[in-house]
Scaffold this active site. Structure first.
Site, PDB file in Angstrom:
ATOM      1  N   ASP A  48       0.862  -1.185   0.000  1.00  0.00           N
ATOM      2  CA  ASP A  48       0.000   0.000   0.000  1.00  0.00           C
ATOM      3  C   ASP A  48       0.896   1.231   0.000  1.00  0.00           C
ATOM      4  O   ASP A  48       1.878   1.291   0.746  1.00  0.00           O
ATOM      5  CB  ASP A  48      -0.899  -0.027   1.253  1.00  0.00           C
ATOM      6  CG  ASP A  48      -2.046   0.960   1.153  1.00  0.00           C
ATOM      7  OD1 ASP A  48      -1.778   2.168   0.959  1.00  0.00           O
ATOM      8  OD2 ASP A  48      -3.217   0.548   1.266  1.00  0.00           O
ATOM      9  N   ILE A  49       0.574   2.202  -0.869  1.00  0.00           N
ATOM     10  CA  ILE A  49       1.449   3.382  -0.950  1.00  0.00           C
ATOM     11  C   ILE A  49       1.147   4.423   0.130  1.00  0.00           C
ATOM     12  O   ILE A  49       1.829   5.442   0.222  1.00  0.00           O
ATOM     13  CB  ILE A  49       1.429   4.083  -2.326  1.00  0.00           C
ATOM     14  CG1 ILE A  49       0.019   4.180  -2.871  1.00  0.00           C
ATOM     15  CG2 ILE A  49       2.389   3.438  -3.308  1.00  0.00           C
ATOM     16  CD1 ILE A  49      -0.136   5.286  -3.895  1.00  0.00           C
ATOM     17  N   GLN A  73     -14.291   2.507   2.004  1.00  0.00           N
ATOM     18  CA  GLN A  73     -13.680   2.018   0.758  1.00  0.00           C
ATOM     19  C   GLN A  73     -13.398   3.190  -0.166  1.00  0.00           C
ATOM     20  O   GLN A  73     -14.299   3.973  -0.479  1.00  0.00           O
ATOM     21  CB  GLN A  73     -14.607   1.016   0.050  1.00  0.00           C
ATOM     22  CG  GLN A  73     -13.957   0.387  -1.179  1.00  0.00           C
ATOM     23  CD  GLN A  73     -14.819  -0.679  -1.851  1.00  0.00           C
ATOM     24  OE1 GLN A  73     -16.012  -0.789  -1.572  1.00  0.00           O
ATOM     25  NE2 GLN A  73     -14.217  -1.453  -2.741  1.00  0.00           N
ATOM     26  N   HIS A 104     -10.302  -5.554  -2.349  1.00  0.00           N
ATOM     27  CA  HIS A 104      -8.946  -5.733  -1.830  1.00  0.00           C
ATOM     28  C   HIS A 104      -8.983  -6.057  -0.351  1.00  0.00           C
ATOM     29  O   HIS A 104      -9.829  -5.571   0.389  1.00  0.00           O
ATOM     30  CB  HIS A 104      -8.072  -4.501  -2.075  1.00  0.00           C
ATOM     31  CG  HIS A 104      -8.686  -3.204  -1.634  1.00  0.00           C
ATOM     32  ND1 HIS A 104      -9.650  -2.552  -2.368  1.00  0.00           N
ATOM     33  CD2 HIS A 104      -8.492  -2.457  -0.529  1.00  0.00           C
ATOM     34  CE1 HIS A 104     -10.018  -1.450  -1.735  1.00  0.00           C
ATOM     35  NE2 HIS A 104      -9.342  -1.368  -0.606  1.00  0.00           N
ATOM     36  N   HIS A 150      -6.774  -5.634   3.012  1.00  0.00           N
ATOM     37  CA  HIS A 150      -5.615  -4.979   3.627  1.00  0.00           C
ATOM     38  C   HIS A 150      -4.963  -5.959   4.591  1.00  0.00           C
ATOM     39  O   HIS A 150      -5.656  -6.624   5.376  1.00  0.00           O
ATOM     40  CB  HIS A 150      -6.055  -3.773   4.469  1.00  0.00           C
ATOM     41  CG  HIS A 150      -6.531  -2.599   3.698  1.00  0.00           C
ATOM     42  ND1 HIS A 150      -5.714  -1.535   3.408  1.00  0.00           N
ATOM     43  CD2 HIS A 150      -7.749  -2.310   3.187  1.00  0.00           C
ATOM     44  CE1 HIS A 150      -6.421  -0.622   2.748  1.00  0.00           C
ATOM     45  NE2 HIS A 150      -7.657  -1.068   2.594  1.00  0.00           N
TER      46      HIS A 150
HETATM   47  P1  AMP Z   1      -9.670   1.374   0.862  1.00  0.00           P
HETATM   48  O1  AMP Z   1      -9.685   2.768   1.421  1.00  0.00           O
HETATM   49  O2  AMP Z   1      -9.994   0.303   1.845  1.00  0.00           O
HETATM   50  O3  AMP Z   1     -10.460   1.295  -0.417  1.00  0.00           O
HETATM   51  O4  AMP Z   1      -8.140   1.105   0.500  1.00  0.00           O
HETATM   52  C1  AMP Z   1      -7.537   1.529  -0.685  1.00  0.00           C
HETATM   53  C2  AMP Z   1      -6.065   1.517  -0.425  1.00  0.00           C
HETATM   54  O5  AMP Z   1      -5.407   1.544  -1.664  1.00  0.00           O
HETATM   55  C3  AMP Z   1      -5.571   2.720   0.382  1.00  0.00           C
HETATM   56  O6  AMP Z   1      -4.955   2.277   1.583  1.00  0.00           O
HETATM   57  C4  AMP Z   1      -4.578   3.379  -0.566  1.00  0.00           C
HETATM   58  O7  AMP Z   1      -3.448   3.862   0.104  1.00  0.00           O
HETATM   59  C5  AMP Z   1      -4.221   2.263  -1.500  1.00  0.00           C
HETATM   60  N1  AMP Z   1      -3.805   2.678  -2.843  1.00  0.00           N
HETATM   61  C6  AMP Z   1      -4.433   3.545  -3.664  1.00  0.00           C
HETATM   62  N2  AMP Z   1      -3.767   3.641  -4.817  1.00  0.00           N
HETATM   63  C7  AMP Z   1      -2.699   2.803  -4.723  1.00  0.00           C
HETATM   64  C8  AMP Z   1      -1.616   2.461  -5.588  1.00  0.00           C
HETATM   65  N3  AMP Z   1      -1.494   2.995  -6.816  1.00  0.00           N
HETATM   66  N4  AMP Z   1      -0.688   1.571  -5.162  1.00  0.00           N
HETATM   67  C9  AMP Z   1      -0.799   1.032  -3.929  1.00  0.00           C
HETATM   68  N5  AMP Z   1      -1.778   1.311  -3.069  1.00  0.00           N
HETATM   69  C10 AMP Z   1      -2.720   2.190  -3.449  1.00  0.00           C
END
Ligand code: AMP
Ligand code: ZN
Length: 139
Positions: free
Chosen positions: A33-34, A96, A102, A104
């Site tokens: 996760d970034i 979300q 996804h 986590h």
């Molecule tokens: P959610 O808020 O549960 O939908 O989680 C989405 C997650 O995706 C967040 O923790 C973001 O930091 C992560 N995220 C969004 N874009 C990217 C990306 N390009 N690469 C890696 N993680 C990402």
């Protein structure tokens, strides 16, 4: 489901945008996760697009779960957290932000103050039973 051209995680699966890849197999991809909560915060996705738990096939969910167990063990060994939460959000109200299913994998630290734990308080048994009955009607 086919890839969604507007989906950022489908673009990661297709190699159109980069990721810090940890693992992939035929059905799933795991990457960092970034915006990590702590070192080792990673995501596991099915390669096939589905928005959330309401859309995902049981097979894709099972594949993601299989990869998540593998990743959780590796992350646990690598960063030695005090604990790990597996988390998965469906819909805006659940937090979300990316509309591709996804999981986590969130390494935790004692006293890190993250708020998705709650104080367990005993519920009213009659009310719990009534809600259970309502849910069973939809199975
Ligand atoms: P959610 O808020 O549960 O939908 O989680 C989405 C997650 O995706 C967040 O923790 C973001 O930091 C992560 N995220 C969004 N874009 C990217 C990306 N390009 N690469 C890696 N993680 C990402
Ligand atoms: Zn997608």
């Amino acid at each position: 489901m086919a890839a969604d051209p507007n989906c950022i995680f489908c673009k990661i699966v297709a190699g159109e945008i980069p990721c810090f890849k940890l693992f992939e197999d035929a059905e799933t991809l795991a990457f960092m996760d970034i915006n990590p909560v702590h070192d080792g915060h990673a995501l596991v996705i099915p390669k096939a697009h589905s928005a959330n738990v309401f859309e995902i096939t049981p097979e894709d969910f099972a594949a993601a779960a299989r990869t998540a167990t593998k990743m959780a063990k590796a992350i646990n060994a690598a960063v030695k957290p005090d604990g790990i939460n597996l988390m998965q959000a469906n819909g805006e109200g659940a937090g979300q932000s990316v509309g591709h299913f996804h999981l986590h994998i969130v390494p935790r630290r004692n006293d890190d103050g993250l708020l998705f734990n709650w104080d367990p308080k005993p519920g009213d048994r009659g009310h719990i039973a009534a809600v259970a009955a309502r849910i069973r009607e939809f199975l």
